[in-house]
Design an enzyme around this catalytic site. Structure first.
Site, short mmCIF file in Angstrom:
data_model
loop_
_atom_site.label_atom_id
_atom_site.label_comp_id
_atom_site.label_asym_id
_atom_site.label_seq_id
_atom_site.Cartn_x
_atom_site.Cartn_y
_atom_site.Cartn_z
CG ASP A 7 18.18 26.24 -11.07
OD1 ASP A 7 17.20 25.37 -10.26
OD2 ASP A 7 18.85 25.90 -11.79
CD GLU B 32 18.78 25.47 -20.10
OE1 GLU B 32 18.85 25.22 -18.90
OE2 GLU B 32 19.97 25.87 -20.26
#
Length: 316
Positions: free
Chosen positions: A85, A286
């Site tokens: 991202d 994560e």
């Protein structure tokens, strides 16, 4: 005596029959799998064609092979379509950008498609050649994104043309590793040596907990959203280990020993840290902090972080 000879003959014959049946079974499974993969060829061809057309970049000299590829949907701080991202790209989004990770994915698809369709390696050879011509920065000794800019010495009153030229956008980290991650760099290439040096440099990407996503020396390290600007991601580390084991540890070349050393140490670091963080928090995370190894962001996260199980069993 005769009975023993008969029994021995029956046993030997049975063993031969069993071995034959096992080999036939393995062949049947392999052939069936191969047939299924070949059935996918029309679909992989269409997917490859989609990427080559929809993500095609702009060519500086009107030659399609020099165009490269550009992720669509860029904003100033994000390239969401890449999956990485907020990883640093060109500071100003431009249709003239060319992205090395996307080119690597397309080249990888070209190779897989060639294997499935039996069309040969001519297109792959072209892509590998252009990957180096477009994205390898000899001065920085790394693969970089590319954008456009106006030459510093350009005078619009005196010079002909637009003065626009390709400029490298270099940020050492996951994006610059993609040609190696996907096995597109030759085992005997000097480029591989520079990439491996970058990986194991503590001032660049190496940590005791895994390979960080962006160099510690980069101006954007730990800045802004800090999603792909330093944190350790298990999925990319898995790709590093997979490529080292599949493409470089077993291949004769000047960097075989270095690849093996990095693989061994990185695998141990990842397993130790993920286990330690699980023991202390009872969660898979994560991503992991590059400074102290602590788990962060989404949890419990049993997505790609559980690739650590495959790392433990060395299944890539």
């Amino acid at each position: 005596m005769a009975e023993q000879q008969l029994a021995h003959g029956i046993t030997a014959k049975s063993a031969d029959m069993l071995q034959g049946a096992m080999e036939e079974s393995v062949c049947d499974e392999h052939c069936l799998l191969r047939g299924k993969l070949e059935d996918l060829a029309p679909y992989t061809t269409r997917l490859l064609s989609f990427f080559q057309k929809s993500q095609l970049g702009e060519s500086m000299d009107e030659t399609p092979s020099n165009a490269g590829y550009r992720w669509r949907g860029r904003t100033e701080n994000h390239t969401l379509t890449s999956g990485l991202d907020d990883y640093p790209r060109a500071s100003v989004p431009s249709t003239g950008e060319l992205h090395v990770d996307l080119y690597s994915w397309v080249a990888y698809m070209v190779r897989l498609n060639a294997e499935l369709t039996g069309t040969g390696d001519a297109e792959l050879a072209l892509h590998l050649d252009m990957l180096d011509k477009i994205h390898w920065n000899e001065q920085e000794k790394m693969y970089c994104d590319v954008s456009t800019g106006v030459r510093e010495d350009y005078d619009e009153l005196e010079d002909e043309g637009s003065g626009v030229e390709r400029v490298f956008v270099c940020h050492r980290g996951y994006v610059s590793l993609f040609p190696m991650l996907l096995g597109l760099v030759s085992p005997d290439s000097d480029k591989l040596g520079h990439i491996l040096d970058m990986i194991e440099d503590p001032e660049e990407l190496w940590t005791e907990f895994g390979v960080r996503s962006l160099s510690k020396r980069d101006e954007y390290y730990g800045q802004g959203e800090n999603y792909w600007r330093g944190p350790i991601w298990i999925n990319i580390n898995y790709l590093i280990l997979s490529s080292l084991r599949r493409n470089y540890m077993s291949a004769e070349g000047p960097y075989q020993g270095q690849a093996r050393s990095i693989y061994t140490r990185l695998r141990q670091n990842l397993m130790s840290n993920v286990f330690e963080q699980y023991q202390s928090s009872r969660f898979f995370w994560e991503q992991y902090n590059p400074e102290d190894g602590s788990g962060q962001r989404t949890h419990p996260f049993t997505g790609w972080t559980t690739l650590i199980v495959l790392v433990m069993s060395e299944k890539y």
